[in-house]
Design an enzyme around this catalytic site. Structure first.
Site, PDB file in Angstrom:
ATOM      1  N   GLY A   4       0.825  -1.209   0.000  1.00 58.52           N
ATOM      2  CA  GLY A   4       0.000   0.000   0.000  1.00 58.52           C
ATOM      3  C   GLY A   4       0.852   1.248   0.000  1.00 58.52           C
TER       4      GLY A   4
ATOM      5  N   TYR B  26       1.703 -10.428   1.981  1.00 59.05           N
ATOM      6  CA  TYR B  26       1.918  -9.786   0.671  1.00 59.05           C
ATOM      7  C   TYR B  26       2.109 -10.874  -0.384  1.00 59.05           C
ATOM      8  CZ  TYR B  26       2.804  -5.351   3.087  1.00 59.05           C
ATOM      9  OH  TYR B  26       2.686  -4.220   3.847  1.00 59.05           O
TER      10      TYR B  26
ATOM     11  N   GLU C 100      -8.889  -1.281   0.555  1.00 57.56           N
ATOM     12  CA  GLU C 100      -8.022  -1.737   1.640  1.00 57.56           C
ATOM     13  C   GLU C 100      -8.828  -2.548   2.636  1.00 57.56           C
ATOM     14  OE1 GLU C 100      -5.383   1.106   3.370  1.00 57.56           O
ATOM     15  OE2 GLU C 100      -5.734   2.543   1.751  1.00 57.56           O
TER      16      GLU C 100
ATOM     17  N   HIS D  77      -8.623 -10.616  12.351  1.00 58.43           N
ATOM     18  CA  HIS D  77      -7.926 -11.827  12.782  1.00 58.43           C
ATOM     19  C   HIS D  77      -6.464 -11.458  13.003  1.00 58.43           C
ATOM     20  CE1 HIS D  77      -6.831 -16.047  13.078  1.00 58.43           C
ATOM     21  NE2 HIS D  77      -5.837 -15.824  12.235  1.00 58.43           N
TER      22      HIS D  77
ATOM     23  N   ASN E 226      -3.925  -4.260   0.624  1.00 58.59           N
ATOM     24  CA  ASN E 226      -4.367  -3.560  -0.590  1.00 58.59           C
ATOM     25  C   ASN E 226      -4.548  -4.504  -1.769  1.00 58.59           C
ATOM     26  OD1 ASN E 226      -3.169  -1.408   1.131  1.00 58.59           O
ATOM     27  ND2 ASN E 226      -3.758  -0.138  -0.610  1.00 58.59           N
TER      28      ASN E 226
ATOM     29  N   PHE F 207     -11.316  13.291   9.946  1.00 59.76           N
ATOM     30  CA  PHE F 207     -11.257  13.197  11.401  1.00 59.76           C
ATOM     31  C   PHE F 207     -10.354  14.285  11.955  1.00 59.76           C
ATOM     32  CE2 PHE F 207     -12.455   9.012   9.928  1.00 59.76           C
ATOM     33  CZ  PHE F 207     -13.520   8.738  10.752  1.00 59.76           C
TER      34      PHE F 207
END
Ligand code: ADP
Ligand code: MG
Length: 158
Positions: free
Chosen positions: A15, A91, A79, A84, A29, A109
């Protein structure tokens, strides 16, 4: 959204290194090919659903669909945070997801703490919603029974 549930899979790519992992919320990603196949009615925002890495267990997930800063916000990014604890990064491995429902639009935010609190609340909402019988049954969908071989789903060759 007419396209939900939406099923897709692709190899996990690197990402933007925004340090999601440092916040305790790593996001895997999808490559451009998967993002480019998204139906037009799937808008940006936060989704919940099911996820599986290679042929592993099926876990709950939350996914953010947003505008990709790498492409000056002209392309979307997908994304996925799998709910878990994994022992290792994945990757290059095949990530299969069923996007089941929509939680909220993207929003800004005021602080990092506020962002983290929002994500934790998204995760709680995902956990609760996915326990509904109509969502639980999607774990049994053929999509998760097949291997990671090529197939056509939602009208797209994956
Ligand atoms: P990047 O910018 O490369 O996406 P992140 O900090 O978001 O970096 O970390 C994402 C990576 O962390 C994933 O590609 C995956 O290999 C790994 N990972 C480990 N646990 C998880 C998880 N529970 N959900 C998603 N990704 C995870
Ligand atoms: Mg990430």
């Amino acid at each position: 959204m007419r396209s939900l549930p939406y099923f897709c899979r692709g190899q996990v790519v690197r990402g933007f290194g925004r340090g999601s992992k440092d916040l305790g919320i790593p996001t895997a990603n999808f490559p451009e090919s998967v993002v480019d196949n998204l139906p037009a009615d799937i808008s940006t925002g936060i989704y919940y659903g099911w996820a599986r890495v290679d042929n592993g267990d099926i876990h709950k997930m939350v996914m953010s669909i947003g505008w990709n800063p790498y492409y000056k916000n002209t392309k979307k990014s997908m994304e996925t945070h799998v709910i878990h604890k994994f022992k290792e990064d994945f990757y290059g491995q095949m990530l299969s997801v069923a996007m089941v429902g929509y939680i909220r639009p993207e929003r800004g935010f005021k602080s990092l703490d506020e962002l983290i609190a929002a994500i934790h609340s998204d995760i709680e909402e995902a956990k609760t919603k996915l326990d509904l019988p109509e969502h639980l049954k999607l774990k049994e969908h053929n999509f998760f029974k097949t291997s990671t071989a090529n197939q056509i789903l939602n009208g797209h060759r994956l």
